[in-house]
Design an enzyme around this catalytic site. Structure first.
Site, PDB file in Angstrom:
ATOM      1  N   GLY A  39      -1.922  -8.816 -10.325  1.00 60.25           N
ATOM      2  CA  GLY A  39      -1.291  -8.046  -9.583  1.00 60.25           C
ATOM      3  C   GLY A  39      -0.370  -8.836  -8.556  1.00 60.25           C
ATOM      4  CD  GLN A  41      -2.997 -13.489  -2.672  1.00 61.20           C
ATOM      5  OE1 GLN A  41      -3.416 -14.485  -3.041  1.00 61.20           O
ATOM      6  NE2 GLN A  41      -2.313 -12.982  -1.568  1.00 61.20           N
ATOM      7  CB  ALA A 100     -10.883   0.201  -6.064  1.00 64.73           C
ATOM      8  CG  HIS A 123     -10.628  -8.634   1.022  1.00 59.23           C
ATOM      9  ND1 HIS A 123     -11.831  -8.369   1.881  1.00 59.23           N
ATOM     10  CD2 HIS A 123      -9.443  -8.069   1.515  1.00 59.23           C
ATOM     11  CE1 HIS A 123     -11.169  -7.446   2.710  1.00 59.23           C
ATOM     12  NE2 HIS A 123      -9.818  -7.412   2.499  1.00 59.23           N
ATOM     13  CD  GLU A 247      18.145  -7.263  19.347  1.00 57.33           C
ATOM     14  OE1 GLU A 247      18.928  -6.341  19.511  1.00 57.33           O
ATOM     15  OE2 GLU A 247      17.689  -7.621  20.306  1.00 57.33           O
ATOM     16  CB  SER A 269      19.695 -10.288  29.323  1.00 55.34           C
ATOM     17  OG  SER A 269      18.774  -9.277  29.227  1.00 55.34           O
TER      18      SER A 269
END
Ligand SMILES: NC(=O)c1ccc[n+]([C@@H]2O[C@H](COP(=O)([O-])OP(=O)(O)OC[C@H]3O[C@@H](n4cnc5c(N)ncnc54)[C@H](O)[C@@H]3O)[C@@H](O)[C@H]2O)c1
Ligand SMILES: CC(C)(O)[C@@H](O)C(=O)O
Ligand SMILES: [Mg+2]
Ligand SMILES: [Mg+2]
Length: 347
Positions: A39, A41, A100, A123, A247, A269
């Protein structure tokens, strides 16, 4: 392994300085690495390992991702197999199916986990919530983990750019006496930038918190909230998007990514600095109770259960695609599509 000071706390880390790629190749020279699942990984790890000279095969069910594996150069019957065939051939069996999918595939895979093999995860999910997943490995195998801290797509692109994505690593079960060595060698093989030590429990809990929190869920919520307020007060979509997202990703995010938050502040600033310093604690205090709620929902297993239940439904993919489509087609992200097109490098 090196002891490093992380903000005053000493932790163990591994880099390719202490554990070279040559050493990793030596440690895993007799292993067949079977990557189950292609998929996100799966491709990142399998292709990096292959490019680094390890003996890798892929196990994937038929469909779109099987075709992607073929397109990536995995050869049916030689280096590309069904999940069961790959599990049988592999000595390090890598569970890179969806979390799953790992539950439904477990009975098929388990029967091939013979003495001395290693069961590898990216995981802590399956093991940490074994009461919910039903995954209880045999006692005579190693159970190990390297968890990339980022998308498998980034793992691959960073590797191709000569960089490395940091990963955590853990040993849950050491049946061979070599589990840690196998784990670290594997991490070096997939191109980890460095590895920090964790446990399956800590990785599962922090990972689900991070992705629901600041990495994905909270950031999307924060951006939407600010965009909506600006729009409700009469600002144009381009102004609202630029001031909320563009930004951040193009100018300020790279600054604090490179040299820390104070560096980003120092390059803005004094007006911005004063206001941001005043407002940061207000946001922190408003958000912290939601973060605590999230953490407890993860820790209790509630989030894992929600994920198991929803991911196991037949129409899961369609419903998910529908939700992502709604996000993509929202005014904010449509404005974003136009803003991205306007970047000089995209013209
Ligand atoms: N996506 C990431 O970048 C990422 C990052 C770190 C860790 N992880 C972990 O890596 C593991 C793999 O995640 P992913 O996002 O690559 O997975 P994914 O959701 O992309 O699924 C991987 C593969 O599993 C297969 N699959 C799913 N259900 C199946 C089933 N019932 N039977 C057979 N095959 C099935 C799919 O065909 C797919 O090719 C998970 O444990 C995940 O938590 C993922
Ligand atoms: C890439 C992430 C968010 O870090 C990973 O945890 C995942 O589940 O995809
Ligand atoms: Mg995750
Ligand atoms: Mg993660």
């Amino acid at each position: 392994m090196a002891e490093m000071n992380f903000g005053g706390v000493l932790e163990t880390v591994v880099t390719s300085k202490e554990f070279s790629l040559e050493k990793a190749r030596e440690v895993l020279k007799d292993e067949t690495i079977a990557v189950l699942g292609y998929g996100i990984q799966g491709p990142g790890q399998a292709c990096n390992l292959r490019d680094n000279g390890f003996n890798v095969i892929v196990g994937q069910r038929p469909g779109k991702t099987y075709d992607k594996a073929v397109a990536d150069g995995w050869v049916p019957g030689k280096t590309l197999f069904s999940i069961e065939e790959a599990a049988e051939k592999g000595t390090i069996v890598c569970m890179l199916l969806s979390d799953a999918g790992q539950i439904s595939a477990w009975p098929k895979v388990k029967k091939y986990l013979t003495k001395g093999k290693a069961l590898y995860y990216s995981h802590g999910f399956a093991i940490n919530w074994s009461d919910r997943t039903g995954v209880v490995p045999p006692e005579d195998i190693d159970v190990i983990m390297v968890a990339p801290k980022g998308s498998g797509t980034s793992l691959r692109t960073m590797f191709c750019e000569g960089r490395g994505l940091n990963c955590s690593y853990a040993v849950y079960q050491d049946a061979t006496g070599k589990a840690e060595e196998r784990t670290i060698a594997f991490g070096i093989g997939i191109g980890a930038g460095y590895m920090f030590k964790t446990t399956f429990q800590r990785e599962a809990t922090s990972d689900l918190t991070g992705e629901r929190g600041s990495l994905m869920g909270a950031i999307e919520g924060l951006l939407e909230a600010q965009y909506q307020v600006l729009r409700e007060h009469g600002h144009s979509p381009s102004e609202a998007f630029n001031e909320t997202v563009e930004e951040l990703t193009q100018s300020l995010g790279p600054l604090f990514g490179a040299k820390g938050m104070d560096w980003m502040y120092a390059n803005c600033s004094t007006t911005a600095q004063r206001g941001a310093l005043d407002w940061a604690p207000r946001f922190r205090d408003a958000i912290k109770p939601v973060m605590e709620w999230l953490y407890l929902s993860v820790q209790s297993g509630n989030e894992a259960q929600i994920s198991i239940d929803s991911n196991s439904k037949e129409d899961y993919r369609e419903k998910l695609n529908e939700e992502l489509r709604a996000m993509r087609e929202s005014e904010m992200w449509q404005a974003g599509a136009t803003v991205r097109k306007l970047r000089p490098e995209n013209n």
